[in-house]
Design an enzyme around this catalytic site. Structure first.
Site, PDB file in Angstrom:
ATOM      1  N   HIS A   1      -4.713  -0.036  -6.903  1.00  0.00           N
ATOM      2  CA  HIS A   1      -5.488  -0.260  -8.129  1.00  0.00           C
ATOM      3  C   HIS A   1      -4.634  -0.075  -9.382  1.00  0.00           C
ATOM      4  O   HIS A   1      -5.059  -0.469 -10.473  1.00  0.00           O
ATOM      5  CB  HIS A   1      -6.732   0.643  -8.154  1.00  0.00           C
ATOM      6  CG  HIS A   1      -6.479   2.069  -8.508  1.00  0.00           C
ATOM      7  ND1 HIS A   1      -6.418   3.070  -7.570  1.00  0.00           N
ATOM      8  CD2 HIS A   1      -6.289   2.675  -9.701  1.00  0.00           C
ATOM      9  CE1 HIS A   1      -6.211   4.226  -8.170  1.00  0.00           C
ATOM     10  NE2 HIS A   1      -6.116   4.013  -9.464  1.00  0.00           N
TER      11      HIS A   1
ATOM     12  N   ASP B   1      -5.910   1.585  -0.464  1.00  0.00           N
ATOM     13  CA  ASP B   1      -5.467   1.638  -1.862  1.00  0.00           C
ATOM     14  C   ASP B   1      -3.998   2.066  -1.946  1.00  0.00           C
ATOM     15  O   ASP B   1      -3.675   3.173  -2.363  1.00  0.00           O
ATOM     16  CB  ASP B   1      -6.357   2.598  -2.646  1.00  0.00           C
ATOM     17  CG  ASP B   1      -6.112   2.540  -4.149  1.00  0.00           C
ATOM     18  OD1 ASP B   1      -5.433   1.599  -4.600  1.00  0.00           O
ATOM     19  OD2 ASP B   1      -6.600   3.438  -4.866  1.00  0.00           O
TER      20      ASP B   1
ATOM     21  N   SER C   1      -3.329   8.656 -10.613  1.00  0.00           N
ATOM     22  CA  SER C   1      -3.402   7.634  -9.572  1.00  0.00           C
ATOM     23  C   SER C   1      -2.012   7.191  -9.127  1.00  0.00           C
ATOM     24  O   SER C   1      -1.091   7.067  -9.934  1.00  0.00           O
ATOM     25  CB  SER C   1      -4.161   6.413 -10.088  1.00  0.00           C
ATOM     26  OG  SER C   1      -5.539   6.591  -9.997  1.00  0.00           O
TER      27      SER C   1
END
Length: 658
Positions: A175, A231, A326
């Site tokens: 992402h 992810d 992230s």
């Protein structure tokens, strides 16, 4: 007259797909053989002491597509690195190897010379804590950690983290990588500080998302993005890094064989530059247990492919990764080798460090095989013309593209939570819990600043231990206080702050109303109406509390901003947020004042286009005054998603947001 005898050994791995060229004519065949060796000294030839590399596939690339296709002859090197391709019909061949993950083909055949980059090292900066509930990181404590972002006008802008899995490949979150042009992004290596210009900014050649990562739903309402799992992404650097000369390392990935290292309850470590409880932008780590997978899946019941996800945290919250982390690592310790191993890639969660809401990472044990298939180097090529009964030697020299020495990791410990209770009025009760992976019992130094004034009474100092601890302090009196618990051992220290409203502090309140004429919150895509209030009359010496109540509004969302930052940028400047769901509920926030900050409160909801009346009050000192901000118009960049939709733990700066 002698007869040349060519051994015609039977190799089960050799297949003849093209009968017109391979092995059809017994008297018109030749052999290619050679050795794959570790070219340690990079001199292009097999030197004394340079061992062979076992298990490397060498093949005749008949259709010259760079891949070993069905029917193309191949062999796998043995213990000393030798391979053999016999029974090849006379003719032209292109010989390649399948370069294993973690190696680079540096010698043999035709091919471009593969150079490496030596990166400059940062000064030993003093690092202050960040993430949520973490501790400071010493320079180069995680030498495989990188910042993912972009460079503009000599400044690096970080929006995600990542790790070096080889000297030319970075693993990060998918992402963080959607709709990303490699020419517009960079990787920062060799520093803990993304603000001071230290480290080295490197270019990116390729951005590769896991093929199972769902960019868009197959039909409306179906999970996609982080809630679809997988992810993870790989970024290929423009040039490899000379790891040892640059004092950098790679990190090994958890595989199916050692996935027991990620069993529920194992203490893991998250690292990142993201949002922190101390508003720092410097690198920090936080230790947190692997969370029960089934319980975590029950929390994120809308997510799918949960076998590619791993969770971390404690039920009471307080420790987690957050926005901006992230793509960064969730690490576990391999005690046998004394090295870190990559267990997860930071993905998403319901808010940050909330009770009952563990963080979610991509599970590397299920994804490392894909990384090892993709993050490989190209092979050099031998163009060979075989004549009848010809024997041709073709050696390949490889160099290691990974560097993972033992790191002498100290036994980790973590202050898990702290609760402060002054409800009885007779005393302030403080309790906390400590996790410790040391086999030997250790004594920690703990102390409590009950009134937030920084003056500690003798009875506030206690020795504490692994497990539960508690202490009772004198009552605080009327007011709003930020009580702080400190726990330390050697150079490592954790702290937990908790706002306490004691007695009946002074309260200043006004009534307000969200209407369709109000501005739209610029931080989010949905039409959330927003009212601003200055907090006037602060002395800077006391903590204060913000309390918002509404009888008819659903899902209150309260944010505290730095007015100066928000007016310049048109959005952002968020210092703290709180929220509550359902009509008639109360949203409350306690603030420890900082010098030089112009505080602004934003009152909104989680329901698009919601309007209605509310009451806002300030307790202890200060008063709310309705205001407007002079902000430049900026496109919205994200959704709140704290109630129904998990939020990814990064915010990609405009204009890189997809």
């Amino acid at each position: 007259m002698g007869v040349l005898l060519v051994p015609l050994l039977s190799f089960s791995s050799i297949v003849s797909a093209d009968e017109n060229r391979i092995g059809k004519d017994f008297f018109n065949i030749g052999t290619v053989y050679g050795r794959i060796y570790n070219d340690v000294n990079a001199n292009g030839r097999s030197s004394f002491g340079e061992s062979g590399i076992e298990g490397v596939v060498v093949f005749a690339d008949i259709n010259d597509n760079g891949l070993r296709d069905e029917g193309e002859p191949f062999d796998e090197t043995g213990p000393f690195g030798f391979y053999r391709l016999p029974k090849l019909s006379a003719g032209d061949y292109r010989i390649r190897q399948e370069v294993p993950f973690g190696w680079r083909n540096t010698a043999g055949g035709e091919g471009r010379s593969v150079g490496s980059v030596v990166v400059s090292l940062p000064e030993n900066d003093i690092i202050v804590p960040q993430i949520i509930g973490g501790d400071e990181v010493t320079p180069n404590e995680y030498p495989f950690m990188v910042a993912v972002g972009f460079e503009s006008e000599g400044q690096f802008f970080q929006f995600c983290g990542g790790v070096l899995v080889s000297d030319q490949w970075v693993a990060t979150a998918a992402h963080c990588s959607t709709n990303t042009d490699p020419s517009t992004v960079n990787v920062l290596v060799g520093t803990n500080n993304i603000l001071d210009g230290s480290g080295e900014v490197l270019g990116v050649d390729e951005v590769i998302l896991h093929p199972e990562y769902i960019l868009s739903p197959s039909e409306p309402g179906m999970p996609f993005g982080v809630s679809g799992g997988y992810d993870i992404a790989l970024w290929k650097l423009s040039q490899p890094i000379n790891l040892e000369e640059s004092d950098l390392q790679t990190v090994a990935m958890i595989s199916q064989e050692d996935k027991a290292l990620t069993d529920d309850g194992v203490l893991a470590t998250a690292v990142g530059w993201g949002v922190s409880d101390l508003e720092s932008q410097l690198l920090q780590d936080v230790h947190l247990p692997i969370f029960d997978t089934q319980v975590c899946q029950d929390v994120y019941f809308d997510s799918i492919n949960f076998d590619t996800q791993i969770c971390g945290g404690v039920p009471q919250g307080g420790i987690d990764a957050c926005q901006g982390d992230s793509g960064g690592p969730l690490l576990v310790r391999d005690f046998d080798q004394d090295v870190w191993k990559l267990a997860g890639v930071t993905s998403y969660g319901n808010g940050c460090a909330l009770p009952g809401n563990p963080g979610v990472w991509a599970r590397v044990s299920e994804l490392s095989d894909w990384v090892k298939q993709v993050a490989v180097s190209e092979s050099r090529v031998y163009d060979i013309t075989l004549k009848p009964w010809n024997i041709v030697r073709a050696d390949f020299g490889n160099q290691a593209a990974r560097y993972e020495p033992s790191q002498s990791i100290e036994d980790r410990w973590q202050l898990v939570d702290a609760t402060f209770d002054s409800s009885s009025g007779d005393s302030l009760s403080v309790s906390w819990n400590i996790l410790d992976e040391s086999y030997l019992p250790r004594v920690f130094d703990c102390f409590v600043d009950g009134d937030g004034a920084g003056t500690l009474l003798p009875e506030e100092f206690v020795e504490c231990f692994e497990g539960g601890n508690s202490i009772s302090l004198p009552p605080l009196g009327d007011g709003v206080f930020v009580s702080t618990l400190y726990a330390s051992l050697g150079d490592a220290q954790f702290e937990r702050k908790n706002g306490v409203i004691s007695g009946t502090p002074v309260e200043s309140l006004v009534s307000g109303s969200l209407t369709v004429e109000d501005i739209i919150d610029p931080d989010y895509l949905a039409p959330y109406f927003l009212d601003y209030y200055d907090v006037d009359g602060l002395s800077g010496e006391k903590a204060f509390a913000i309390r918002v109540t509404a009888d008819t509004l659903d899902d209150l969302f309260i944010a505290l901003y730095d007015r100066d930052v928000r007016e310049v940028n048109g959005r952002g400047g968020v210092l703290n947020t709180t929220f509550t769901f359902g009509q008639g509920s109360v949203a409350e926030m306690i603030v420890e004042t900082q010098p030089g900050v112009n505080y602004v409160v934003g009152v909104s909801t989680f329901s698009a286009e919601a309007v209605g009346d509310y009451t806002i009050s300030i307790l202890n000192e200060g008063e709310p005054v309705a205001t407007t901000l002079n902000t430049p118009e900026r496109p919205a960049i994200n959704r709140r998603g704290l109630r129904k939709d998990p939020i990814v733990k990064s915010v990609v700066p405009y204009p890189l947001a997809p």
